[in-house]
Structure formats: structure tokens, C-alpha cells
Design an enzyme around this catalytic site. Sequence first.
Site: not given
Length: 878
Positions: A273, A306
Amino acid sequence: MRTEAPPLIRLQDYTPPAYLIDTVALNVRLASTATRVEAVLQVRPNPDVAAPHGALKLDGEALQLEGLELNGLPLEHGDFAVDEDGLTLNDPPQAAFSLKTIVCINPSANTKLMGLYRSNGVYTTQCEAEGFRRITYFLDRPDVLSVFTTRIEARESDAPVLLGNGNPVDAGKVPGTDRHYAVWHDPHPKPSYLFALVGGELGLVQDSFTTMSGRKVDLRVYVEPAKVDQADYAMDALKRSMRWDEEAFGREYDLDVFMIVAVSHFNMGAMENKGLNIFNDKYVLASADTATDDDFEGVESVIAHEYFHNWTGNRITCRDWFQLCLKEGLTVFRDQEFTADMRSRAVKRIQDVRLLRTLQFSEDAGPLAHPVRPQAYREINNFYTATVYEKGAEVIRMLKTLIGTEAFRRGMDLYFDRHDGDAATVEQFITCFAQSSGRNLDAFMRWYAQAGTPEVTVATRYDAEQKSFTLRLAQSTPATPNQAGKKPVMIPIALRLIGPDGRELDATGENGAADGLIELDRAERTVTFTDVAKHPVASLLRGFSAPVKLTDDLSDADRLFLLTHDSDPFNRWQAAQSMMLSALIVAQASDQPQRAIPVAVVDAVLSAAADTSFDDAFRAELLKPPSYADVAQGVGTGVDPDAIHAALEALRGVFARRGAKALQAIIAGAAEDGPYVPDAAGAGRRALKRAALSLLAARGSAEAIDLARRQFAEAGNMTDRLSALSVLVNRARDRGAPELETFFTRFRRHPLVVDKWFALQAGVPHADTLETVRRLMDHKAFSLDNPNRVRALIGTFAAANPVGFNRRDGAGYTFIADTVTQLDTSNPQVAARLLSAFRSWKTLVQGRKILAREALETIAKRPNLSRDVSDIVTRSLA
């Protein structure tokens, strides 16, 4: 839960959205059982779609609608419709408009762990792939990019920390209440799957990073308050990842703050995210006392993965879920390169290929095979697979090999410049490299379109009179579900010819086979090298230059030569693996498998592993036999798991018998001489000791078991402690019962360590391990509600214990089938992933194949299956 068969979604049916959402203003009022989400969407018709645009269907699931306004006015009931899939505006304006919705959701009841849920007192979100629709009504698809502003409010005592995407812009108390709020703004348009918020009581490790342009970025790692002392390595890995991405790809971070939050209940490994990465705490928490070297490397690589998504996934996202490999395969390649630079490049390559062969080659050979870019799906959650991730990364690596390092970097720069802020496709990505290299890459696209593992055969001939060396190469790809016919793919085969003196020859090949690379882009190809004075040995597919299965005509003498002389460390390792694998395939078909193991092969491997000119991590890889999956794939069909296990045990036994002194010397030489440091050198030394102890104890000798008990008692780190415990659990007559009790007592308050305790016992390759697993499911520390605990106990049994799972009576299959149906009602994603253990059931011997099918059919007949499980079981039985 839906009961109808999920619809088939096809790539060829893609159409752009009729409406776009430019901005999203969210006001989320957190409450454990009744969170209210107010969303104001600025919507407009897509100018690239012909008018009229028709009805607007917003995705929504498990939402209670409490308010609906269009341009500030309430909508009448006839103007909209609500069903279990979402909200439809029957006649929306054909110009830009504002849409406001208010919904109520219950985070505490969300056991699927998709959307907004509350676990261990912390509010967490997981929106990839289609979880945002469980938070509010939206066009929940990756090609709708919006600028988000999120206001989060909660009781301060429940959630003193409130986090959202982007940069913090406001925070304060709500007057006259016990509540407070925080406002976050992300200036970068993003799809809804990248939305995140977190609220809870969290400890903080904070640092900063100065980018290459001089901007200072606030770095934060949030964990449970009592675990702050285990987050330092995660912060260090993050800072190294940020610097590496600047140096290797020229990518600089783009927000004022970057945050990582570790949670204990999470279906995946981590989620990228924007600005607020949410992690399974398994990939954040690490200390010498609680984490192994593998854990430290896992933290390092997943944090890098990530973070790298910030550009390959966030700034440039995928147009639709068929393009998933565009962000995942590319980012896996990037994190592999990062780890190779941080540690041993040769060992990292070996480890990546081991994983690929174990998981992805098996997937390619079974009923769940699919292309790197699928052409159709029923449930996208089931396509977060080794094919998309690991094979997707191999496709990127091949691309770099084919066009060269400089052209590859130019292509990446062009991709970033041209598509920043876009939802892109694989075609757009490959076009950048075609332009940077000046090559036609149309044929390369077949790697994205065809499923299956290509098989390459190489036959060689040396002509002493002509002083020439000829290679005849051929490729074919077996049929896979829905793809019977296959076209040749572009396969880069890196090679060198090695002369009898061990030196590489400067031979030149015909047909452009120079510079150590042959491009096999057709069904067959012949290449002849001239001016070859003496018969060479061909070192083929160096560095594993393509994800293929290679069959060659090298003899064991040739492989022994390569093991000694090849300058490519991967092919040195591969030579040892190939010799052991050939012996194992013979042994598994023999009534006396130990007699089928050539001692010369074992002696050669022991000799190579004793060579201290190699780094310790590489020596450790040499001592690891081929995996069960390697042997099963070599056998092909009629696979007998017990026979393969017996063959592997026979090989380990020969190592223990022939190499006792050498293995003891390795163990003694790898003793810790200082405090534990999780660096590459220390990890390599401990890996070598672990591999040697595992082989030494293969025959269960009293001396080896005593050595393991002493190591367990005296270990100053989790790596040595756990490797000793593994030997005892698998080899000691008491199965390490006293040590298991000691281990649990000491670490019972450390959930990730307790996961290791469960996994060790579930992985013991005995038929009676199923009874152990059943007993452990009743243990006070076990819970089906915790995905990590399920993966540790049940996942290990199903996916990493072929002897236990494939019991002759089929009880292992029945147990997993029962567990899947039980889990499916609460967490379909975890249930569906357990089913992947059946991916190779069609290759089993007939009796077990019948029992496996019966277990799958039992699941298929159950009413009210989730889409996740229904999809997997249907494809498995097809």
C-alpha cells in the site's frame, strides 16, 4: 456466501471503465462492530469511452448502506439498486458529478481478513485484489486511479495510532468526546487495491533516510509495543533497500514518510500500500534469540520487495489483474537482485532455482498450470502463484540476458518515464525494451502467453579431424490445460566450452552463437564451433539462463569434470545435483535403494564441499540433496512418495557412512567464535554446519544424536538451536520429546517461534505424523483463526511432508479436505491455498491417485463453497 459458480473473466473481454473517479474523500469512524465509512467520490464519464455511458455499477460486498447522495441531494429508491455485488446508479449524469455514500461495516466479524478487519485489537486493511469493495462502494478495479484523502477517527484509548496512505496533513482531538482523528493525503493517483489504514496501540521504531536528491524521508516501523526490540533489522533492511533502488534503478522515494506496520493476522506475506506497507509480522520481527538466518534473510527480501513496489506496482500499476505479473514478476526479479548484491549472488541463484523447480515446475506440470499472464480466471485470489511471481521473474531475467545489461537499463528507464502514473500492460512494458535494444521481441511474448515448462534436449558431437564441436538443440513444451499445442519460445542458453585442462575455450560458433549465448528460438537448431583443438565439455544453461528442463548427453565423468573445473558456480552445483538426481531416480525404483547410490558421486560431492576456496553458503548448497519434488518430476508419472523418500534416505545414509569424518570436521570448523551477527558470512557458516549435521545424523547414530543434543543445549542463536532440534525430532528415538518441551516452555510467549515448533513436528516424514498433527490441533496454542498458525501446522503437513500427506490409506487427503471445508466458511483464501497441496495428484501411483481424487470430489460436492475453493477444486479435477 455466494453459492453460484463464479463467472469466467477473460482477458480478451477487457473494456476500459465507462466512468473514472478522480478524487476520493473518506471519513472512517472506527468502532469494533459498527465502523461507519463516508465516501465522497468525484466521478466523471471516461472520455475514451463512447457515450452514452449507461448505468454505473459500483462494487460492494458485506456493506450496510445508510446514506446516498448525488450532487448533494438524496437519491430516490428508484434511482439506484443494491445487491450482494454492489450499488447501481440507474441513470447517472453524463457530466462530472459528486457521489456520497455512507456505509456501516463490522470489522470484528470479518474473518476473511479482506477489507477492514480488527485483530488483536488493531484495525487493519487488506485490499488486494478486491478487498476495497468491503470498505465502501467503488469501482474496485486497478485501472481506476484516484487521489485519496482519508480522515480516520477512533476512541483514543482503542486506537492511539491512526495511519493512512500518503502524508499526514492534520490530527487532533474531537471536541467533547474521547475520540481523536488523523487526516492523510496521498497526492499520487492510485487504484483502490493500494488503499490502507491502520488504527491501534502500536510501538514505533523511527529513523530517517536522505534521498539522492537531498530530501529527508521519515521512516517508521510499527509493531506490537512489546516487540519493538525486534524491529531494528527491518529498519536497517528498509534503508538498504531505498539506497539500492536509487543506485541500481535510479528510483527515488516520493513521499515525506514511509511506514511499515506489522500485524499478526494476515493472509499474505506483506502488502505494498502506498506509503503504508502492512506486513505479516513474520517478515518484520527478528532477533538472534527468536529468528533464524533464513528469517533474517526473509525480512530483508520481503521488505525490499514491498518497497520496490513503490515504482513497479504503485507509480506504475497494472491495467487489469491479467497483468499481475507486470508488477509481481518484475518486483520479484528486483528483490532477487537486491538479495544477490547483499549476500552471495551464486547462492541466491541456486536458492531461487530450487524454489522455482519445487513450486513452479510442479505447478506447470499439473492441473493448475496457467501462463505467466493468464488468459482467464474465475477467482483472481488464486493466481498469486509461483508462475506469476517466480516464473514471471525468470522471464524478466531472460529479457535482460537476451538484450544485455545496458539495453535492459535503458528499457527500464524508458518504462518508468513513459508510464509513470499509468495502469500499464505487458505489451507496453515489452515495447520499451524492443525500442531500447532495437530488437523485435514479438516471439518473446510467448513466454507470457503459454503455460508449461519448456523441455530442451542437447546432443553433442566432437569431430577430431575437423576440430569442430557441434550441438544439436531441440525444444518442446508439453500440453497443459486448455493449451494442447505449443509454439517454440525464445530461449537464451548461456554456455561455455571447457577444455581438458579446465580452461574455457575461445571457440566461435556458427549462426551467431558467439559471446557465450545461443538463442534457441525455433523447434530445432544446430550450432557448430570451429577451431576446437581437443574434445571439450559443454557447460550449458549457465546461471540457469532460462526456466527450462534440460536433458543433455553429458556422462557422469563430464559432470565430475564440471564440478571440479566449471567457472560458473551454478553449473558446478548443478553437476552435483544432476549426478545425485540420476542416482535417486534409479534408487526409487529399486528394492534396495542404498545399493543404487554410486559412492563415487557421494565422494565427489563431499570433496567439493570440503573445498574452503568456496564460500560456506555455497558449500552448504552442495551438501543438500535434490528435493522430493526434483525426484518426482524426474520420475514423471506413477510417482510413489514412499519410494522417493526411501531413495533420499538411502542417499543421506551413504553420505553419513562415507563422509562421517569430513562432516564432523565441517561442524567443528563452523563453531561460533563470537556474538551472533545475521550477515552473509555468519549465515553461510551456520548453513554449512546445519547441512553437515543433517547428513551426519541420517543414520541416527548415537554420536550424531549426542552432538545435536549438545548443540541444542549450548546454542546461542535460533539458527543453531532449531537445526539441532530438527535433527532430534527427525532422527532421535524419542523424537526429541524433551527438547520439544524445553523449546515450547522457553518460547511459548513468542508466536512466531511457536509456529516453528508446530512446523517441525508437522514435517516429520512418517505415516503417523498425521496423528501428531491432529493432536496438535487441540493444543492450547493452536487456532484456525490465525493464518500463520494454520500454515505452520497444517500447511507444512500438506505441502512439505509428502510421506505424511500421501499416506497409503488416503487419510492425509481426507484430513486436508476436511480442514479445507472447515476453514472455507471463515477464511476462503487460506483454505484455497491449502488445496495447492493436491497440485501434483495426477502424477501419483494409481492407488493414491484414486484416493486423492475422492478427497477432491468430496470437497466439490459440498454446498456453499467459496469462490476461492470452488475454483481450485474445479480446476484440479478437470
